[in-house]
Scaffold this active site. Structure first.
Site, PDB file in Angstrom:
ATOM      1  N   CYS A 103     -36.310  39.112  52.682  1.00 32.38           N
ATOM      2  CA  CYS A 103     -36.667  37.984  51.820  1.00 32.38           C
ATOM      3  C   CYS A 103     -37.914  38.321  50.985  1.00 32.38           C
ATOM      4  O   CYS A 103     -38.866  38.919  51.489  1.00 32.38           O
ATOM      5  CB  CYS A 103     -36.934  36.761  52.709  1.00 32.38           C
ATOM      6  SG  CYS A 103     -37.300  35.272  51.768  1.00 32.38           S
ATOM      7  N   GLU A 161     -19.925  39.955  72.235  1.00 34.93           N
ATOM      8  CA  GLU A 161     -18.786  39.626  71.362  1.00 34.93           C
ATOM      9  C   GLU A 161     -17.891  40.836  71.177  1.00 34.93           C
ATOM     10  O   GLU A 161     -18.363  41.969  71.086  1.00 34.93           O
ATOM     11  CB  GLU A 161     -19.264  39.213  69.963  1.00 34.93           C
ATOM     12  CG  GLU A 161     -19.936  37.879  69.863  1.00 34.93           C
ATOM     13  CD  GLU A 161     -20.348  37.578  68.415  1.00 34.93           C
ATOM     14  OE1 GLU A 161     -19.750  38.122  67.476  1.00 34.93           O
ATOM     15  OE2 GLU A 161     -21.299  36.800  68.241  1.00 34.93           O
ATOM     16  N   GLU A 193     -13.017  31.459  59.636  1.00 36.99           N
ATOM     17  CA  GLU A 193     -12.647  32.308  60.764  1.00 36.99           C
ATOM     18  C   GLU A 193     -11.439  31.752  61.511  1.00 36.99           C
ATOM     19  O   GLU A 193     -11.237  32.043  62.679  1.00 36.99           O
ATOM     20  CB  GLU A 193     -13.852  32.479  61.690  1.00 36.99           C
ATOM     21  CG  GLU A 193     -14.976  33.226  60.973  1.00 36.99           C
ATOM     22  CD  GLU A 193     -16.194  33.515  61.835  1.00 36.99           C
ATOM     23  OE1 GLU A 193     -16.726  34.625  61.754  1.00 36.99           O
ATOM     24  OE2 GLU A 193     -16.611  32.598  62.567  1.00 36.99           O
ATOM     25  N   CYS A 252     -39.537  35.884  48.994  1.00 36.30           N
ATOM     26  CA  CYS A 252     -40.114  34.631  48.507  1.00 36.30           C
ATOM     27  C   CYS A 252     -41.641  34.749  48.483  1.00 36.30           C
ATOM     28  O   CYS A 252     -42.205  35.741  48.953  1.00 36.30           O
ATOM     29  CB  CYS A 252     -39.678  33.464  49.402  1.00 36.30           C
ATOM     30  SG  CYS A 252     -40.444  33.489  51.014  1.00 36.30           S
ATOM     31  N   ARG A 298     -24.543  31.267  56.366  1.00 37.94           N
ATOM     32  CA  ARG A 298     -25.401  31.302  57.559  1.00 37.94           C
ATOM     33  C   ARG A 298     -26.291  32.535  57.474  1.00 37.94           C
ATOM     34  O   ARG A 298     -26.146  33.357  56.575  1.00 37.94           O
ATOM     35  CB  ARG A 298     -24.545  31.364  58.830  1.00 37.94           C
ATOM     36  CG  ARG A 298     -23.700  32.639  58.871  1.00 37.94           C
ATOM     37  CD  ARG A 298     -22.864  32.762  60.143  1.00 37.94           C
ATOM     38  NE  ARG A 298     -22.060  33.980  60.087  1.00 37.94           N
ATOM     39  CZ  ARG A 298     -21.265  34.391  61.054  1.00 37.94           C
ATOM     40  NH1 ARG A 298     -21.115  33.686  62.141  1.00 37.94           N
ATOM     41  NH2 ARG A 298     -20.590  35.512  60.933  1.00 37.94           N
ATOM     42  N   GLU A 347     -27.094  37.340  66.009  1.00 37.20           N
ATOM     43  CA  GLU A 347     -27.156  38.541  65.171  1.00 37.20           C
ATOM     44  C   GLU A 347     -28.235  38.424  64.089  1.00 37.20           C
ATOM     45  O   GLU A 347     -27.924  38.359  62.896  1.00 37.20           O
ATOM     46  CB  GLU A 347     -25.790  38.815  64.532  1.00 37.20           C
ATOM     47  CG  GLU A 347     -24.722  39.170  65.547  1.00 37.20           C
ATOM     48  CD  GLU A 347     -23.399  39.587  64.902  1.00 37.20           C
ATOM     49  OE1 GLU A 347     -23.180  39.296  63.719  1.00 37.20           O
ATOM     50  OE2 GLU A 347     -22.581  40.211  65.611  1.00 37.20           O
TER      51      GLU A 347
HETATM   52  C1  GAL Z   1     -19.907  38.293  64.415  1.00 39.33           C
HETATM   53  C2  GAL Z   1     -20.604  36.944  64.489  1.00 39.33           C
HETATM   54  C3  GAL Z   1     -19.661  35.873  64.975  1.00 39.33           C
HETATM   55  C4  GAL Z   1     -18.347  35.932  64.241  1.00 39.33           C
HETATM   56  C5  GAL Z   1     -17.776  37.316  64.373  1.00 39.33           C
HETATM   57  C6  GAL Z   1     -16.427  37.506  63.730  1.00 39.33           C
HETATM   58  O1  GAL Z   1     -20.627  39.214  63.659  1.00 39.33           O
HETATM   59  O2  GAL Z   1     -21.698  37.002  65.368  1.00 39.33           O
HETATM   60  O3  GAL Z   1     -20.264  34.609  64.805  1.00 39.33           O
HETATM   61  O4  GAL Z   1     -18.506  35.593  62.914  1.00 39.33           O
HETATM   62  O5  GAL Z   1     -18.663  38.242  63.795  1.00 39.33           O
HETATM   63  O6  GAL Z   1     -15.910  38.773  64.008  1.00 39.33           O
END
Ligand code: GAL
Length: 685
Positions: free
Chosen positions: A163, A315, A364, A165, A118, A157
């Site tokens: 890049c 997060e 994950e 290209c 991703r 994020e």
């Molecule tokens: C963040 C990301 C999430 C998940 C997480 C795991 O950096 O935005 O999608 O992967 O890490 O800790």
């Protein structure tokens, strides 16, 4: 100070919840049904959806299926929750990469990433931009008025990939043409190209810096490349924001990443309605004030992005964090609560997690989640989140309040790029951030609040400014700093101040340039860089200040005093006895200069003294024993004190100057109380 709620006024609650990926469970209706029950049971009220859902939303080019998302949005709303809905641009579907391979990131013009992982798209690819615009507009049109929707989460994020290209190469040249008014003389001057015979005769000769077969030894060029890559993110965020805003008036954000330096978060923040951030405290370093301060500092950075306004903690990890370090440490329940309250204490209006539920597969699947594979509620992490939910339910008043700080640390992305990219002297790529976090920690231990702001902010509302090495200096910025001090402000600058201009060309006539010699009352005569791997070369210095000697292990410069007085001096080498730390009066203010890269012990001692000299005191209304840390959020005449015991072993007493309500227990607290190890209290004055 007025309250400012980052989210719509119709949902005035702190948010608890996080990334929810129902697309992984569409063939398990019983799991989807259970999610709703569990959401209520954990007192969660928010779900962030759609973040990586593109191939579930558009399984074939131009073929859309929203039924599953409709159903989830409706269910969440019916169950009392709200949704922050993402645009899915962080991970493109397979059909897109197959049909239009140019959407993939290319680290070199002749080498493209295959479809995989991703956050590895070319953000300048016209096809990618068009496909993202289409799906974003479809989502915005469909969900603009859905009652569950409270905000938009653009992508995930933004990574700021550099890049190279064909599209990016050509656009870099165009970008340079604009920056240098299509004038190669200007570019050659800025990049100082006669050095090593590298003069550019045509914009079409320019290739992006590439560390392998290309050029990376022109600092001015490297800096422009960083600016270009950062602008790439900015332009893409703008594209997504405009797509969503075309149909929806709900606030827009994207989840940023603390001090991540691939793009200028401050510039991107100008496009957002509120700031949001991802932080994964690791805690494996052990719990100390310095470590706690680091996470509080991240929050100060987020507030500073929007003039002090609260932000959304988008997060963090419930339980174990599998992604952000190699050491997977379990968090005790108390530490999980401590961490959540720390976000709130320093300006977040939410505690949101990655992730709501662990997937069965994928990379994950063992990452912490509110809901474990076990699927029930009687496990420790679920119960910890539920406890946090219970605490947050009593704290609606906190929504929209913020922190009033007397001190600001001025942290600038371009300066950081320049000093970290410095090829000869600065071997410690972490110094800029270490001075930022270290200064913050020194204040934190005094319970003095600090904001982390940019050069564009209004300095006049602060009594004290701290400048992590302000290496890059322009006349306009120097004037702003001088005017601030002239009018009574106090400033502490760290080493390598004002050495270069915005192209990384040194200022002539002695550093600090742009007239800052006059401010600090000194000229930097020479500087030396010690081996950063301590012990290897055994060559280091030491600085005596206030009768104590502190190590100077990384960077030291020898100032020639031109009016400043020495507050501390070097102890070793031929320059033993010369100034390492100075103070100068300027107008009604004071300017301090730290001519070496200090460690935390020095910062703690030094800031204790300079704060005292400035008459800045830590919070008095609630205070306590040595491990008590306090922050105050305020707004509309209300004040909330967040109190932490950072000791893992000792109970600490807390003194209140007036009776207050403990929001977590509902009890009235009069003069004195105590907190157990890692204990947290929230008092409303
Ligand atoms: C963040 C990301 C999430 C998940 C997480 C795991 O950096 O935005 O999608 O992967 O890490 O800790």
């Amino acid at each position: 100070m007025k309250k400012f709620s980052p989210l719509s006024k119709d949902f005035p609650h702190l948010l608890l919840g996080g990334d929810y990926n129902p697309e992984q469970w569409l063939d398990s209706p019983e799991i989807l049904a259970a999610d709703m029950e569990l959401m209520k049971e954990a007192d969660c009220n928010e779900m962030s959806m759609g973040i990586f859902s593109w191939d579930s939303l558009e399984p074939e080019e131009g073929v859309f299926q929203f039924d599953w998302l409709d159903e989830r949005m409706d269910s969440i709303y019916k169950n009392g929750g709200r949704v922050i809905l993402a645009t899915p641009s962080a991970a493109r579907p397979r059909w897109l990469a197959e049909k239009y391979p140019e959407v993939m990131y290319a680290p070199r013009p002749d080498r493209r990433h295959l479809f995989a992982k991703r956050q590895n798209q070319c953000l300048r690819s016209p096809v990618y931009q068009e496909k993202v615009r289409i799906i974003d507009e479809m989502l915005a049109k469909r969900y603009a008025n859905h009652p569950a929707l409270i905000a938009w989460h653009l992508s995930n994020e933004y990574y700021g990939r550099d890049c190279r290209c064909q599209t990016c190469r050509l656009q870099f040249r165009e970008w340079l043409r604009r920056r240098y008014d299509n004038d190669l003389k200007k570019l050659n001057h800025a990049w100082w190209t006669p050095n090593w015979s590298r003069q550019v005769q045509s914009f079409d000769q320019i290739e992006p810096p590439e560390n392998g077969y290309g050029e990376v030894m022109i600092p001015g060029m490297n800096l422009d490349w960083k600016r270009f890559c950062s602008d790439t993110v900015y332009d893409f965020v703008k594209l997504e924001r405009d797509a969503v805003k075309k149909y929806s008036d709900k606030p827009v954000t994207t989840n940023c990443m603390n001090f991540f330096e691939r793009y200028d978060h401050r510039k991107v923040a100008t496009l957002l309605d509120f700031y949001s951030n991802d932080t994964y405290p690791t805690w494996w370093e052990g719990l100390s004030d310095d470590v706690v301060a680091r996470y509080a500092c991240f929050s100060a950075l987020c507030r500073g992005m929007m003039d002090g306004k609260p932000f959304i903690q988008m997060e963090s990890a419930p339980g174990i964090n599998m992604a952000h370090n190699n050491f997977r440490m379990l968090k005790s329940t108390q530490l999980q609560i401590f961490e959540a309250m720390l976000f709130l204490a320093h300006g977040s209006d939410s505690v949101l997690y990655f992730q709501w539920r662990k997937g069965r597969g994928g990379c994950e699947k063992y990452h912490g989640a509110v809901v474990d594979h076990y699927g029930k509620t009687d496990n420790r992490v679920f119960q910890a989140v539920k406890t946090i939910g219970g605490m947050m339910k009593n704290m609606d008043g906190v929504v929209g309040t913020t922190i009033c700080a007397d001190v600001a640390i001025v942290s600038d992305y371009e300066t950081r790029w320049a000093i970290n990219g410095e090829l000869e002297y600065n071997k410690d790529r972490n110094g800029y951030q270490a001075m930022t976090e270290g200064s913050f920690a020194a204040l934190f231990k005094q319970n003095v609040a600090a904001d982390v702001i940019g050069y564009g902010a209004d300095f006049s509302k602060y009594k004290f400014l701290i400048l992590p090495p302000p290496y890059m200096m322009t006349p306009a910025l120097a004037k702003k700093i001088k005017t601030y001090v002239q009018n009574g402000g106090r400033v502490v600058s760290f080493y390598m101040a004002g050495m270069v201009d915005e192209n990384d060309l040194t200022h002539l006539g002695g550093a600090p340039g742009c007239g800052l010699r006059e401010l600090f009352g000194l000229r930097i005569d020479e500087m030396t860089c010690y081996d950063i791997s301590i012990g290897k070369c055994g060559y280091e210095n030491a600085v005596t200040y206030g009768g104590i000697t502190y190590p100077a292990r990384k960077h030291a410069e020898i100032p020639v005093l031109e009016g400043a007085k020495a507050l501390g001096s070097y102890q070793k080498d031929f320059f033993a006895g010369t100034a390492a730390l100075t103070q100068a009066a300027y107008g009604k203010g004071q300017a301090y200069y730290v001519a070496f890269q200090p460690e935390q012990s020095f910062l703690d001692a030094f800031f204790t003294d300079v704060l005292q000299a400035a008459g800045i005191q830590g919070i008095r209304a609630v205070r306590g024993d040595g491990h008590i840390r306090v922050s105050c959020r305020e707004g509309d005449g209300e004040r909330y004190y967040f109190v932490f015991n950072t000791s893992e072993t000792e109970t600490q007493s807390v003194i209140l100057e007036e009776p207050m309500t403990d929001l977590l227990t509902g009890a009235k607290v009069t003069a004195k109380t105590s907190l157990p190890p890692l204990g947290v209290a929230v008092f409303q004055a």
